[in-house]
Every structure is written in C-alpha cells, then in structure tokens.
Design an enzyme around this catalytic site. Structure first.
Site, PDB file in Angstrom:
ATOM      1  CE  LYS A 133      -3.672  -2.559  -0.125  1.00 18.72           C
ATOM      2  NZ  LYS A 133      -4.549  -3.081   0.902  1.00 18.72           N
TER       3      LYS A 133
HETATM    4  C1  LIG Z   1      -5.567  -4.112   1.373  1.00 24.26           C
HETATM    5  C2  LIG Z   1      -7.018  -3.878   1.456  1.00 24.26           C
HETATM    6  C3  LIG Z   1      -7.777  -4.196   2.596  1.00 24.26           C
HETATM    7  C4  LIG Z   1      -7.211  -4.983   3.741  1.00 24.26           C
HETATM    8  O1  LIG Z   1      -6.092  -4.425   4.277  1.00 24.26           O
HETATM    9  P1  LIG Z   1      -5.221  -5.264   5.340  1.00 24.26           P
HETATM   10  O2  LIG Z   1      -4.413  -4.184   5.986  1.00 24.26           O
HETATM   11  O3  LIG Z   1      -4.400  -6.207   4.534  1.00 24.26           O
HETATM   12  O4  LIG Z   1      -6.137  -5.929   6.262  1.00 24.26           O
HETATM   13  C5  LIG Z   1      -9.106  -3.835   2.641  1.00 24.26           C
HETATM   14  N1  LIG Z   1      -9.686  -3.204   1.613  1.00 24.26           N
HETATM   15  C6  LIG Z   1      -9.006  -2.912   0.483  1.00 24.26           C
HETATM   16  C7  LIG Z   1      -9.714  -2.189  -0.613  1.00 24.26           C
HETATM   17  C8  LIG Z   1      -7.659  -3.249   0.374  1.00 24.26           C
HETATM   18  O5  LIG Z   1      -7.000  -2.985  -0.755  1.00 24.26           O
END
Ligand SMILES: *Cc1c(COP(=O)(O)O)cnc(C)c1O
Length: 387
Positions: free
Chosen positions: A189
């Site tokens: 991210k």
């Molecule tokens: C990555 C992601 C999540 C989950 O994030 P985590 O930190 O891995 O639990 C939820 N929603 C979206 C749209 C994502 O891209």
C-alpha cells in the site's frame, strides 16, 4: 532479466533506523511510538481521531461494530474491492449486498446506489452501513454518498485502504463526508507498516468506542471507569473487544514512511503520467482523471479495449508475466468468490463489475520504479498489441 513486481515497498535507511530505535527502547508495544504515529497521520489527513490497528481488516471489523452493525443489520459495498470490504459485515453477523460500479471510475456508482436505495426503502430493508471503496486511490463520490446517507439514514464507512494521501474536493481523504475511514499499511500500500491499518473519525464518541474495541473492550482511563478509586492496577472490561493493536515497531516504521509520503506520491504521479503517454496509441482504457480529486495512484489499472483489439486480457497478462513483468488483476469481484456464491450471489447481479473484471489489468507502479523498468513494461505491451 529481473522481475518487475506490480507493487513494491519502499524502505530507506531512515525507516530502518526508526525501527531499530524502538527495538532498543523500553517499549515494543503499547509505547509512545504508536501515539506519535497516530497524531502525525491524523494531522496529515486533517482528522481529529486516528487509531492505529493491526491491519485494515481489523479496522473495518471494529468500525462496523462501533457503527452498531450486528445480526439483522445490512452492509453494502462495491464488488470491485478486496474481500475485506465485505467480510467485515459477516464478522458482525450482518447481511451483505453490493452496489455495481461506475465503469469510468470503477468506484461505487451513484445512480446504482440511489436506485437500490429507492427499492430498498419500498421493501423496508435499507442498509445500516455503506462502504465506498476508493479504488486504486481515486476517491469515491463521497459528497453524493453523504447526501444519500443523510436522506436514507445509513452510516458511511469509507474503505480508503488504497487512498492514504489522496484528496477529494480539496480536502484529504478521511477528513470529511464519512463517519469512519479505514487505511491499510500492508506492504503493497501507499505507506507500510508490513501489516497495519488506521481507523479515523471526526466523532469523539465513535473514537472512544473504537479505542475500547481494539483492545479487548478494556479501559484504564480514570474518567471512564465505572468503579472509582480502586487502585493503580485497576482496569475494566466494559464491552467485548479484540486484540487488534499495532506494535511500536510497526508504528515507528509507519511514522517514518509517512514523512516520505509526499515524495513517494510525487513519484507515483510521475509514473502514472508517463504511462498515460506511453499507452496513448494502444487499445487500452486508461484510469480516469477527475478535476475535483487527486488519486494516490496505488494502482494503475487499465482495461483491454475489446472494441479495438482481438488480444484478450489473459493473453496480455501471460505475455507480461513471460517477460518477467508482474502485472496483476484487481479485483476478482467479491460476489463471484465461491464463498459469496454460496450466499446466493451470481456473477450477473453486478454486470458492470463483471465487464470491468474481464478486461482489467494493473500495471507495475511503485515509487522507486525506474524509467528503464517502465519502458520495459510499455515496450512489451506495444509488442503484444502489434502482433
Ligand atoms: C488491502 C485492502 C484491505 C485490507 O487491508 P489489510 O491491511 O491487509 O487488512 C481492505 N480493503 C481494500 C480495498 C484493500 O485494498
């Protein structure tokens, strides 16, 4: 030929130093690095309360609980998202449904949301929570969703997992329109803590609930304790919560990353602009750009335009992979997952999501990507379509 991934974390010496300082300090968890990270993140996003959690999925879960979602409740989200956006409803024993996407932005369609609300009102089954997803980092149409929320009485839980640092109508994502906003710090991210997330809200009461829910339902805050003056050891569990805390090690990494978020954002924007030029002549649909919002460019997601080429997405994907280029697909629509099919969803329930999915491809995009790497992606694509 080295492999080019679709995304890659950006770790600098300053990040490593920040982590080492915590490892050498008094606290590995529940220490001061967490509050420092939360305050810095809250300031950057113009939001009063920022609570770090173990991951965004945990954040979505406790956000749903804090918003009162439970058995008999109903949550709607976009099918073009990661499964966490909808699983959070099921964790609470609530029901789930989806709203089809706007093909231009790939975010939740406002006309589809409005039409579904009109019908739901007639049927007496309005949603309690709606989860707009800022797909690829492009903020959803929050102003219109807020108008509908006020009219139909649902809460807005914005899944901004892709959208740290993005802005909408001149304000940072998370600072306005939603009741609660969630960010993810997974390694791919915008900024990372390896695993981690942030829950933000402008609402004092929601923040207090979230604070309890992320740590077993326990408080030590003298002002909140039901039994007063019990002694310095005393704490109370006041509701059922979870252990969804982040560690100080991760918070220090996140804080250090946050200080470079702007620089990394500039690099992502430059890559996106460059792709736009490189792909100009190819039979692909490029990501939307809207004047009233700034994407964080988590993903550069294209669609293979079947009107203009006989080459299909699978062929493009395989050719890129064969050339050591880690293209990816975001996302397999949630409602088509076998688990969701077992709940009664069928692919054709959300045709725009399906149409997008059949043609979608995310190209590599990360802050440290080089011109050479990007040129390699572009030239392989040109080759594929010239055959
Ligand atoms: C990555 C992601 C999540 C989950 O994030 P985590 O930190 O891995 O639990 C939820 N929603 C979206 C749209 C994502 O891209």
């Amino acid at each position: 030929m080295t492999f080019i991934p679709y995304s890659r974390q950006n770790i600098q010496q300053s990040d490593i130093d920040a982590v080492i300082r915590v490892l050498q300090s008094e606290y590995l968890t529940q220490g001061p690095a967490i509050a420092r990270f939360e305050q810095a993140f809250g300031r950057r996003h113009g939001v009063k309360h920022a609570l770090a959690v173990s991951n965004a999925t945990a954040g979505l879960h406790i956000a749903c609980v804090a918003l009162g979602l439970g058995p008999g409740g109903l949550l709607w989200t976009s099918p073009v998202s990661f499964v966490a956006s909808s699983n959070c409803a099921l964790y609470c024993g609530a029901d789930i449904d989806f709203v089809d996407i706007d093909p231009a932005t790939r975010n939740m369609s406002i006309p589809a949301l409005e039409a579904k609300l009109v019908q739901a009102e007639q049927e007496g089954r309005l949603p309690d929570v709606v989860v707009p997803v800022d797909f690829s980092g492009l903020p959803a149409d929050l102003k219109q969703i807020r108008a509908l929320a006020d009219r139909y009485g649902f809460k807005i839980l914005q899944d901004a997992s892709h959208a740290a640092g993005a802005s909408y109508l001149g304000a940072p994502v998370g600072s306005a329109w939603s009741d609660i906003t969630i960010f993810s710090f997974h390694a791919v991210k915008i900024v990372t803590t390896a695993e981690g997330g942030m829950v933000t809200t402008q609402d004092d009461a929601l923040a207090a609930k979230l604070q309890l829910l992320r740590s077993h339902g326990i408080t030590r805050d003298a002002a909140l304790l039901q039994k007063k003056d019990q002694g310095g050891w005393y704490y109370e569990q006041q509701c059922l919560g979870w252990n969804y805390r982040i560690t100080d090690i991760q918070a220090a990494l996140g804080h250090s990353q946050l200080e470079r978020m702007e620089d990394m954002q500039v690099q992502r924007i430059a890559r996106a602009n460059r792709y736009d030029l490189q792909l100009a002549e190819l039979p692909v649909i490029k990501p939307a750009r809207l004047a009233d919002r700034l994407s964080s460019w988590h993903l550069y997601a294209i669609e293979i335009d079947e009107q203009r080429t006989k080459v299909n997405r699978r062929q493009v994907f395989d050719a890129l992979r064969a050339a050591q280029i880690g293209a990816n697909v975001h996302y397999i629509p949630i409602h088509t997952q076998p688990y969701y099919a077992s709940l009664g969803f069928r692919p054709e329930h959300f045709p725009k999501a399906m149409h997008y999915y059949e043609r979608a491809l995310s190209l590599p995009l990360f802050p440290a990507m080089t011109d050479e790497e990007q040129d390699r992606v572009a030239s392989v694509l040109k080759q594929i379509f010239s055959n």
